[in-house]
Write an enzyme that holds these catalytic residues in place. Sequence first.
Site, PDB file in Angstrom:
ATOM      1  N   TYR A 265       0.837  -1.201   0.000  1.00 39.47           N
ATOM      2  CA  TYR A 265       0.000   0.000   0.000  1.00 39.47           C
ATOM      3  C   TYR A 265       0.872   1.252   0.000  1.00 39.47           C
ATOM      4  O   TYR A 265       2.040   1.225   0.387  1.00 39.47           O
ATOM      5  CB  TYR A 265      -0.916   0.027   1.230  1.00 39.47           C
ATOM      6  CG  TYR A 265      -0.171   0.229   2.535  1.00 39.47           C
ATOM      7  CD1 TYR A 265       0.066   1.508   3.042  1.00 39.47           C
ATOM      8  CD2 TYR A 265       0.317  -0.861   3.239  1.00 39.47           C
ATOM      9  CE1 TYR A 265       0.764   1.688   4.226  1.00 39.47           C
ATOM     10  CE2 TYR A 265       1.006  -0.701   4.419  1.00 39.47           C
ATOM     11  CZ  TYR A 265       1.238   0.591   4.913  1.00 39.47           C
ATOM     12  OH  TYR A 265       1.950   0.771   6.079  1.00 39.47           O
TER      13      TYR A 265
ATOM     14  N   PHE B  19       2.223   9.676   3.700  1.00 39.38           N
ATOM     15  CA  PHE B  19       2.546   9.512   5.117  1.00 39.38           C
ATOM     16  C   PHE B  19       3.040   8.106   5.456  1.00 39.38           C
ATOM     17  O   PHE B  19       3.614   7.882   6.515  1.00 39.38           O
ATOM     18  CB  PHE B  19       1.331   9.862   6.000  1.00 39.38           C
ATOM     19  CG  PHE B  19       0.089   9.076   5.689  1.00 39.38           C
ATOM     20  CD1 PHE B  19      -0.103   7.802   6.189  1.00 39.38           C
ATOM     21  CD2 PHE B  19      -0.917   9.654   4.906  1.00 39.38           C
ATOM     22  CE1 PHE B  19      -1.252   7.097   5.911  1.00 39.38           C
ATOM     23  CE2 PHE B  19      -2.078   8.925   4.622  1.00 39.38           C
ATOM     24  CZ  PHE B  19      -2.245   7.645   5.118  1.00 39.38           C
ATOM     25  N   ASP B  20       2.848   7.150   4.567  1.00 40.91           N
ATOM     26  CA  ASP B  20       3.374   5.802   4.828  1.00 40.91           C
ATOM     27  C   ASP B  20       3.317   4.979   3.547  1.00 40.91           C
ATOM     28  O   ASP B  20       2.463   5.212   2.683  1.00 40.91           O
ATOM     29  CB  ASP B  20       2.575   5.115   5.928  1.00 40.91           C
ATOM     30  CG  ASP B  20       3.265   3.857   6.438  1.00 40.91           C
ATOM     31  OD1 ASP B  20       4.502   3.810   6.371  1.00 40.91           O
ATOM     32  OD2 ASP B  20       2.572   2.929   6.889  1.00 40.91           O
TER      33      ASP B  20
ATOM     34  N   ILE C 177      -7.659  -0.104  10.341  1.00 41.72           N
ATOM     35  CA  ILE C 177      -8.769   0.844  10.337  1.00 41.72           C
ATOM     36  C   ILE C 177      -9.965   0.253   9.590  1.00 41.72           C
ATOM     37  O   ILE C 177      -9.816  -0.615   8.736  1.00 41.72           O
ATOM     38  CB  ILE C 177      -8.345   2.197   9.713  1.00 41.72           C
ATOM     39  CG1 ILE C 177      -7.770   1.982   8.316  1.00 41.72           C
ATOM     40  CG2 ILE C 177      -7.375   2.931  10.616  1.00 41.72           C
ATOM     41  CD1 ILE C 177      -7.369   3.266   7.602  1.00 41.72           C
TER      42      ILE C 177
ATOM     43  N   TYR D 131      -8.979   7.625  10.809  1.00 44.04           N
ATOM     44  CA  TYR D 131      -8.548   7.865  12.192  1.00 44.04           C
ATOM     45  C   TYR D 131      -9.422   8.860  12.929  1.00 44.04           C
ATOM     46  O   TYR D 131      -9.116   9.243  14.056  1.00 44.04           O
ATOM     47  CB  TYR D 131      -7.089   8.331  12.194  1.00 44.04           C
ATOM     48  CG  TYR D 131      -6.152   7.215  11.772  1.00 44.04           C
ATOM     49  CD1 TYR D 131      -5.677   6.309  12.708  1.00 44.04           C
ATOM     50  CD2 TYR D 131      -5.779   7.060  10.443  1.00 44.04           C
ATOM     51  CE1 TYR D 131      -4.836   5.269  12.332  1.00 44.04           C
ATOM     52  CE2 TYR D 131      -4.943   6.027  10.051  1.00 44.04           C
ATOM     53  CZ  TYR D 131      -4.469   5.132  10.996  1.00 44.04           C
ATOM     54  OH  TYR D 131      -3.643   4.113  10.628  1.00 44.04           O
TER      55      TYR D 131
ATOM     56  N   PHE E  86      -5.607   5.608  -0.103  1.00 41.94           N
ATOM     57  CA  PHE E  86      -4.695   4.458  -0.104  1.00 41.94           C
ATOM     58  C   PHE E  86      -4.725   3.773  -1.473  1.00 41.94           C
ATOM     59  O   PHE E  86      -5.812   3.504  -2.003  1.00 41.94           O
ATOM     60  CB  PHE E  86      -5.101   3.420   0.946  1.00 41.94           C
ATOM     61  CG  PHE E  86      -4.856   3.847   2.359  1.00 41.94           C
ATOM     62  CD1 PHE E  86      -3.599   3.684   2.937  1.00 41.94           C
ATOM     63  CD2 PHE E  86      -5.873   4.410   3.122  1.00 41.94           C
ATOM     64  CE1 PHE E  86      -3.369   4.068   4.252  1.00 41.94           C
ATOM     65  CE2 PHE E  86      -5.648   4.797   4.432  1.00 41.94           C
ATOM     66  CZ  PHE E  86      -4.390   4.633   5.003  1.00 41.94           C
TER      67      PHE E  86
END
Length: 588
Positions: free
Chosen positions: A65, A76-77, A96, A122, A139
């Site tokens: 991902y 962010f990731d 999540i 979140y 994502f």
Amino acid sequence: MSDDEFPQDADMGGLGDGESDEDDGMGGYVPPEELPEGIKKEVITEAGPDSFRKPKKGDEVTVHYVGTLESDGSEFDSSRGRDKPFVFTLGKGQVIKGWDLGVATMKKGEVAKFTLAPEYAYGESGSPPKIPANATLVFEVELISWASKDDLFGDEGVIKTQLKEGSGWKSPKDGDEVMISLKATTADGSTEIEDRGSFEYKLGSDALGPLGKACDKALTGMKKGEEASLKCSKEYSYGDKHADGAVITIALLQIFETKDVSFSKDKSMMKKQVKEGEGYDTAKDGAKAKLSIEAATDGSSALAGFSAQTLEITVGNGEVCDALECAVCEMKKGEKAILTVTTPAAAAEEKLGLKDVKADRVVFTLELIEFEKAQDTWNMSEEEKVGFANSRKEVGSQLFKAGRLQMALGRYKKVADMFSYIDNFKEENKVKAKALKQACDANKAAVYLKLKDFTEAKNSCNAVLKEDTQNVKAVYRRAQAELGLKNFLDCIKDCKKVVELDPQNKEARALLKQAQAGQKEEDKKAKGLFANMCKALGKGPIPEPGKSASLGNFSDDEEDAPMDVAEEKDVPMEDAAEEKQEEVAKEE
């Protein structure tokens, strides 16, 4: 966001069972519910044409991902950045909520973009410092693979993980015979407990000892070629001997389809398929077939005199013994089978050197090398149907003369069933078809009388008499059936009708005498029973008003005419008429 940044939040509920995409046994799957409004999905790369299944709740999925903020597109990731796929259990709240719901809609190899509203990401708290409060996240997810996991008993005592997919649609059921391989280790995998290699196993038997319950449950959900790991608690494995439980690796190598091919479905001829054949077609009645008989044993030792042969036969013509005839019409091209026969006379075959079989059972190893695909009767013209039916009727008559009663019956039944509806036939063909059906129904009655199945004999006669009330043979054979059923008055009635239609019929007159004698004996027994009842009514004290007298003086020791003795006297019925019956069947 690193792997440990995915919070295990109580609000992140898993998928329900109704959202599973498990194979339903028919090659399809149940699609998950539509994604809610707060989750948007865009497919970037479609899955391959062979990928149609989707993971279900409890499956262990492996994904790549990349996560970005919708507001500014900043990343962010990324698991790709770490070059390490991310693994989690679907529907268990380990990620999540948007992930649990979104990934469940994906297929293996698919790449999709999910846009998640804050309530599916979140929420108000965010995930500082990279993810602010109330952030909408994007994502890009690739579903690399998943390991299908099932809690077999719903108590986490046996967790099944699919290691290798199987093929086909069949799964074994209780009582089926299969070929499996099995290996068991301690729960941590450090020590081997046992390795049985590959062996034949019957589901529901005790052959696996304490592992039987878990393995049987797993096997009933597996396909041929499938391999699975079963993580078992001690209750489903070796008990306190291995208190931490065990891990069983089991593979379903072959499903042996076992079928009762006997005439009466009494399990006297059981065919076990050990190698699947081609396609769906089996050898039909009247088709040419090449059958290889490779071995014949009594279950352990080879039968004396047996000679392996490849025989070319016409199916249904009685060219081989009953057992081989019954088996070949249930086999596909290329199929190999073990045929177990517990009525040795049905397996006596001179062509194989088995004219006289002394064993209690015969076990054949067979292979149907090839067969000629016969034309389906529903695809025949009216003229072809009449011609085919006439030839099969003649075969039936030859089999009847040879004493192959069940084989003859099968031919007669086929013809009668072919012409169960002929209203749309041309008049000329209709007349021929009707005559063939009546002849075969009458011949069915002759066979049933020989087999002493008097009810079916009567039904067959009634089928003839429905169309032709003056059919002497049908009336006479029905009279024989009525005598066998001890319906003496009905027998007398039919015998009188035969004599009325054919005054010179000596067999009917002899049968009439038997029926009259039988009815006389019945009347005698009824008279004796009535007399005993009257005697009993005169015994015992006078009952009080409002109470009924007891008839308790009756007992099994009363000296009434024994029913079984009377029946033994009445049963013989064909001595006087059997020769005539066979002659009539031959004439037809």
